[in-house]
Design a protein around this motif. Structure first.
Motif, PDB file in Angstrom:
ATOM      1  N   GLN A 163       9.425  31.814  43.066  1.00 39.07           N
ATOM      2  CA  GLN A 163       8.638  32.303  44.195  1.00 39.07           C
ATOM      3  C   GLN A 163       8.672  31.312  45.356  1.00 39.07           C
ATOM      4  O   GLN A 163       8.763  31.706  46.525  1.00 39.07           O
ATOM      5  N   LEU A 164       8.632  30.036  45.028  1.00 43.64           N
ATOM      6  CA  LEU A 164       8.718  28.997  46.048  1.00 43.64           C
ATOM      7  C   LEU A 164      10.074  29.051  46.750  1.00 43.64           C
ATOM      8  O   LEU A 164      10.154  28.956  47.977  1.00 43.64           O
ATOM      9  N   ALA A 165      11.139  29.239  45.992  1.00 44.96           N
ATOM     10  CA  ALA A 165      12.475  29.362  46.588  1.00 44.96           C
ATOM     11  C   ALA A 165      12.545  30.597  47.485  1.00 44.96           C
ATOM     12  O   ALA A 165      13.097  30.537  48.592  1.00 44.96           O
ATOM     13  N   ASN A 166      11.984  31.715  47.036  1.00 46.89           N
ATOM     14  CA  ASN A 166      11.947  32.923  47.865  1.00 46.89           C
ATOM     15  C   ASN A 166      11.168  32.678  49.158  1.00 46.89           C
ATOM     16  O   ASN A 166      11.576  33.101  50.232  1.00 46.89           O
ATOM     17  N   HIS A 167      10.057  31.988  49.012  1.00 50.04           N
ATOM     18  CA  HIS A 167       9.220  31.685  50.168  1.00 50.04           C
ATOM     19  C   HIS A 167       9.982  30.815  51.171  1.00 50.04           C
ATOM     20  O   HIS A 167       9.942  31.070  52.376  1.00 50.04           O
ATOM     21  N   ARG A 168      10.673  29.807  50.683  1.00 51.39           N
ATOM     22  CA  ARG A 168      11.447  28.918  51.559  1.00 51.39           C
ATOM     23  C   ARG A 168      12.585  29.667  52.246  1.00 51.39           C
ATOM     24  O   ARG A 168      12.848  29.460  53.428  1.00 51.39           O
ATOM     25  N   ARG A 169      13.253  30.548  51.506  1.00 47.55           N
ATOM     26  CA  ARG A 169      14.322  31.354  52.123  1.00 47.55           C
ATOM     27  C   ARG A 169      13.752  32.248  53.211  1.00 47.55           C
ATOM     28  O   ARG A 169      14.334  32.410  54.286  1.00 47.55           O
ATOM     29  N   GLY A 170      12.597  32.841  52.946  1.00 50.41           N
ATOM     30  CA  GLY A 170      11.945  33.681  53.949  1.00 50.41           C
ATOM     31  C   GLY A 170      11.567  32.883  55.187  1.00 50.41           C
ATOM     32  O   GLY A 170      11.760  33.339  56.318  1.00 50.41           O
ATOM     33  N   ASP A 171      11.041  31.667  54.984  1.00 52.89           N
ATOM     34  CA  ASP A 171      10.703  30.803  56.119  1.00 52.89           C
ATOM     35  C   ASP A 171      11.950  30.467  56.927  1.00 52.89           C
ATOM     36  O   ASP A 171      11.926  30.478  58.159  1.00 52.89           O
ATOM     37  N   LEU A 172      13.035  30.158  56.229  1.00 51.51           N
ATOM     38  CA  LEU A 172      14.285  29.825  56.915  1.00 51.51           C
ATOM     39  C   LEU A 172      14.778  31.022  57.729  1.00 51.51           C
ATOM     40  O   LEU A 172      15.178  30.871  58.890  1.00 51.51           O
ATOM     41  N   ARG A 173      14.722  32.216  57.141  1.00 51.24           N
ATOM     42  CA  ARG A 173      15.134  33.423  57.878  1.00 51.24           C
ATOM     43  C   ARG A 173      14.262  33.632  59.105  1.00 51.24           C
ATOM     44  O   ARG A 173      14.754  33.939  60.192  1.00 51.24           O
ATOM     45  N   ARG A 174      12.946  33.443  58.956  1.00 59.73           N
ATOM     46  CA  ARG A 174      12.036  33.619  60.094  1.00 59.73           C
ATOM     47  C   ARG A 174      12.300  32.581  61.171  1.00 59.73           C
ATOM     48  O   ARG A 174      12.293  32.901  62.369  1.00 59.73           O
ATOM     49  N   ARG A 175      12.547  31.322  60.786  1.00 57.72           N
ATOM     50  CA  ARG A 175      12.848  30.281  61.768  1.00 57.72           C
ATOM     51  C   ARG A 175      14.140  30.595  62.511  1.00 57.72           C
ATOM     52  O   ARG A 175      14.217  30.463  63.734  1.00 57.72           O
ATOM     53  N   ARG A 176      15.174  31.006  61.759  1.00 54.56           N
ATOM     54  CA  ARG A 176      16.449  31.341  62.407  1.00 54.56           C
ATOM     55  C   ARG A 176      16.293  32.519  63.354  1.00 54.56           C
ATOM     56  O   ARG A 176      16.853  32.522  64.448  1.00 54.56           O
ATOM     57  N   LEU A 177      15.557  33.530  62.944  1.00 58.54           N
ATOM     58  CA  LEU A 177      15.319  34.677  63.803  1.00 58.54           C
ATOM     59  C   LEU A 177      14.549  34.248  65.047  1.00 58.54           C
ATOM     60  O   LEU A 177      14.887  34.644  66.165  1.00 58.54           O
ATOM     61  N   GLY A 178      13.532  33.418  64.868  1.00 60.42           N
ATOM     62  CA  GLY A 178      12.764  32.909  66.008  1.00 60.42           C
ATOM     63  C   GLY A 178      13.646  32.123  66.964  1.00 60.42           C
ATOM     64  O   GLY A 178      13.565  32.288  68.185  1.00 60.42           O
TER      65      GLY A 178
END
Length: 188
Positions: free
Chosen positions: A72-87
């Motif tokens: 879940q932590l890995a999923n969360h980090r991937r999601g954060d990375l995707r959101r940062r890249r999109l931002g």
């Protein structure tokens, strides 16, 4: 009442009571924000509920939960990375599309101060016209008023704003009577 449902509830409640603090601590030590740790913990126990039949009994419960929390932590980090890249991509694209208004900050501050001194009715009409780019008939539609009422209201609000700002701001370009200072390259 379904005994298997009662047993499932009892098992999950016991699992949760025994290991919530440990899973939350695991997540807190690995997340930068408390909110993220809470999300990881909640997702971990959601997986545990859904896959309760796969949770080992006894000493195997905690390692199984930590493994789920790790995923879940890995999923969360991937999601954060995707959101940062999109931002980042959106900020880059906006810089290409939206002009830089930094030169107008002082003028905008004066306009904001003047707008705040207007009545709420004048301010609303001007905001719809100046900020939203609406014409009188569109403003009338937004406000639910006839266009024949909005046109003079907008005209009066503009006049009041001009009075507060000291009439019209000077036009851009060369100011009459001022001589520009030549640059060194122009002097040659």
């Amino acid at each position: 009442m379904d005994n298997s449902g009662d047993e499932r509830d009892r098992r999950f409640r016991g699992l949760y009571a025994a290991h919530f603090d440990g899973v939350l601590g695991y997540a807190l030590r690995r997340c930068e924000r408390v909110e993220d740790a809470a999300d990881v913990t909640a997702e971990t126990f959601l997986v545990a509920w859904r896959r309760l039949a796969h949770v080992p009994d006894g000493d195997g419960e905690r390692p199984w939960l930590y493994a789920v929390a790790r995923r879940q932590l890995a999923n969360h980090r991937r999601g954060d990375l995707r959101r940062r890249r999109l931002g980042d991509r959106l900020r880059h694209d906006l810089r290409l599309v939206v002009p830089d208004f930094s030169d107008r900050v002082v003028q905008d501050a004066a306009v904001d101060a003047a707008m705040a001194r207007l009545s709420a009715r004048d301010e609303e009409v001007l905001q719809l016209h100046l900020w939203e780019g609406l014409e009188s008939r569109e403003i009338a539609e937004v406000l639910g008023l006839p266009a024949s009422v909005v046109r003079p209201r907008l005209s009066r609000a503009r006049a009041r704003l001009r009075d507060l700002l000291g009439n019209d701001p000077p036009a851009g370009g060369h100011v009459q009577g001022k001589q520009p200072i030549p640059s060194r390259e122009e002097e040659r």
